[in-house]
Structure formats: structure tokens, C-alpha cells
Design an enzyme around this catalytic site. Structure first.
Site, PDB file in Angstrom:
ATOM      1  CB  SER A   1     -52.861  11.914   5.531  1.00  7.57           C
ATOM      2  OG  SER A   1     -53.397  11.298   4.391  1.00  7.57           O
ATOM      3  CD  GLN A   2     -50.631  10.522  12.715  1.00 15.24           C
ATOM      4  OE1 GLN A   2     -50.798   9.394  12.251  1.00 15.24           O
ATOM      5  NE2 GLN A   2     -50.148  10.725  13.928  1.00 15.24           N
TER       6      GLN A   2
END
Length: 325
Positions: free
Chosen positions: A99-100
Site C-alpha cells: 500500500s501507499q
């Protein structure tokens, strides 16, 4: 350690510090600075020895073991970019991603972890999020992470060990939780679910908190006791890989014919469509959206009470409620 490893570690340290400064500048950690320390300590590049970047016509792999020094530098730099990274593909389909980082930071802050909390993470991914939790809590045994795919859990376990962390990694259906490790004070999911699994609430301790992606948003639930939970969405949009497992199915497409184009393309209206899928006709959802002033995510919430699960706008007992699966 060879010159190659030393160079990688130096590049990684510089890139990691830059990432921390970038997230810090957004004010993400204002409510809990402890997470800043965790992100500064955990080496993300050890959790993504390879990943894929989108190129015209498909994906291109970047990896630590590339024979090209410039490619290796691009790999390290990309590992600390504030973007999601595709980490596993199957037949061209994304099945797992990292994920970011700034979104992960927002989620971890919103989880409101306290010292001594027992935490369940649903969606092990690369193991990076579990490492951040273990770093924050200072005790590997307080963290449990689960994923359906044995190859994902095995690689996550290897990444974690390489970075010096040993939380409990379980292979299984995340929707069922991990009852043998319960009760949990916090549950965080890094995959989208179609509903709130009752098994999670059964495995929560009184006063627990659950944070999960839901309908392109992030739902934060307080769990005062078993079988009851309620909370609102964060204002942050979030798009995650769906939870995989028995009985999980993608919702069918809905026809947006007849709706104004600005509405069809509006991110907040798309969120409402996802949240009301199967309960509202798109025309009715549009009428609600316009009538209520195009509400943002934070005005919506979800309540679980016994066997009932429903979503709502503004008030769980108000005029705008609809059932969820």
C-alpha cells in the site's frame, strides 16, 4: 557485507528519510508521533525485493538482484516512493500489493494503537505493515497477520525475519479472523470487504477498534461489546485489492444510464454507489446525493447490532439508512 549491500543500505537510508519527511509534511502524524519513529526505523525495501510498475501494455519488474546498477538504484528509489506497489500478479491480475506509505500512516494513526494492544492485521501482503505494528508495540507476540495465500504468508514471514521482526503469520481466511489468537484490541484490514465479518467482532475485546477498507473508503468502528459495533468513514479515499476467500464475490456492475456525466465521474458519488450497491437504485442514490449536498465520506457510517448490519448517512437511526450484507 559487500560493497553492493553497503551501497543499497546507504541509498535506502536516504530514501527512507526522504519518505518520512514527505509524510511528515502532510501532518499525518500530528496525532501520534510514535508512528513517525516506526516509519523511520522499518526498512521498506526489505519487504519489496521486487515489484511491478505499470508500463504501456502491462507491467515491468524492478528487482533487487538486477545485474544493472542503475536498475538497482531505481528499485531502491521506487521502494520508498509514496505510491502503492504491485507485488504479485497472476495471469496479469493483481493479487497483492504494497500500500501507499502515506495511506498506511493515516490508517495506523486512525487505528489508535495503545501500548500493550493485541492487533490482528487481515491481509499480510509483504509483511511491512506487520513490521510497523511490531516496531510500534515493541513486542512481536502482540501482532498477528493473516493471508489466504501460502506463498504470500511465506514470503511475508521471510521479509519480516530479514528485517528482524517475528509476529505471528497465519495462512487462512481473513474473514474468519484468528480465534486461537483472540481476543484482539485492534483489527486492521488491508483489503476491501463486502461487509463487516461477525467473526471479527466475536474476537474483539470490549472497547476494541476496527479499521477496514469498505466501498472505496476507510471505515473506523468502535466495538463496545461482542456483536455490536458502530463508526464512521474517514474522509480519505482508499482503493484496495478485495479480500479473497470462500464465498467472496465481486459485486456486479450497475447501469449508470441516464445519470449526468459529472455525477458518474464524481469520486464521492462513486463511493455512494459502492456503499448502496444492492440496496438503492443508482437513480435513487443520485437523488439522495444531490438532495443532501453531495456529502463527503465522513458523513456516512455503519452499525452492526446482532444479526443486523446497516449503513447510514449522518445518523444511524435517521431517515437515510439501508441494509448491508
Amino acid at each position: 557485507m559487500g560493497a553492493y549491500d553497503t551501497e543499497i543500505d546507504v541509498l535506502a537510508a536516504v530514501a527512507r528519510a526522504a519518505l518520512v519527511r514527505e509524510i511528515d509534511a502532510e501532518g499525518v502524524w500530528d496525532e501520534d508521533q510514535v508512528w513517525r519513529e516506526a516509519f523511520a526505523e522499518v526498512p521498506r525495501h526489505l519487504f519489496v525485493p521486487y515489484y511491478y510498475v505499470g508500463v504501456r501494455g502491462g507491467y515491468e519488474r524492478r528487482w533487487r538482484e538486477s545485474p544493472d546498477p542503475e536498475e538497482r538504484k531505481r528499485w531502491v528509489s521506487g521502494a520508498y516512493a509514496d505510491t502503492p506497489l504491485a507485488t504479485r500478479l497472476r495471469d496479469g491480475e493483481l493479487i497483492s500489493s504494497a500500500s501507499q506509505p502515506s495511506l498506511m500512516a493515516k490508517m495506523l494513526v486512525a487505528l489508535r494503537v495503545e501500548d500493550g494492544n493485541r492487533v490482528l492485521e487481515v491481509g499480510a501482503g509483504t509483511g511491512y505493515n506487520a513490521a510497523l505494528l511490531a516496531q510500534r508495540l515493541g513486542d512481536d507476540d502482540l501482532v498477528t497477520t493473516i493471508d489466504l495465500e501460502p506463498e504470500i504468508t511465506e514470503s511475508a514471514r521471510q521479509h519480516l525475519a530479514l528485517a528482524g521482526y517475528h509476529p505471528v503469520v497465519v495462512t487462512g481466511d481473513g474473514a474468519r479472523g484468528v480465534p486461537e489468537r483472540a481476543p484482539f484490541d485492534r483489527i486492521i484490514a488491508t483489503c476491501t470487504l463486502p461487509t463487516v465479518p461477525r467473526a471479527w467482532l466475536d474476537q474483539c475485546s470490549p472497547g476494541a477498534r476496527v479499521l477496514t477498507p469498505f466501498a472505496t473508503g476507510l471505515l473506523a468502528l468502535a466495538v463496545p461489546d461482542t456483536g455490536h459495533a458502530e463508526g464512521r468513514f474517514l474522509s480519505t479515499p482508499a482503493y484496495f485489492v478485495p479480500l479473497r476467500g470462500a464465498g467472496r464475490a465481486e459485486p456486479g456492475a450497475v447501469s449508470l444510464h441516464g445519470l449526468p456525466r459529472p455525477a458518474r465521474e464524481h469520486e464521492l458519488f462513486r463511493f455512494l454507489l459502492a456503499l448502496t450497491h444492492g440496496a438503492f437504485d443508482p437513480q435513487d442514490a443520485y437523488a439522495l446525493w444531490e438532495r443532501e449536498g453531495r456529502p463527503d465520506r465522513a458523513r456516512y457510517g455503519v452499525t452492526v447490532s446482532g444479526e443486523r448490519v446497516w449503513a447510514w448517512l449522518d445518523d444511524p437511526e435517521g431517515p437515510y439508512t439501508w441494509p448491508l450484507p
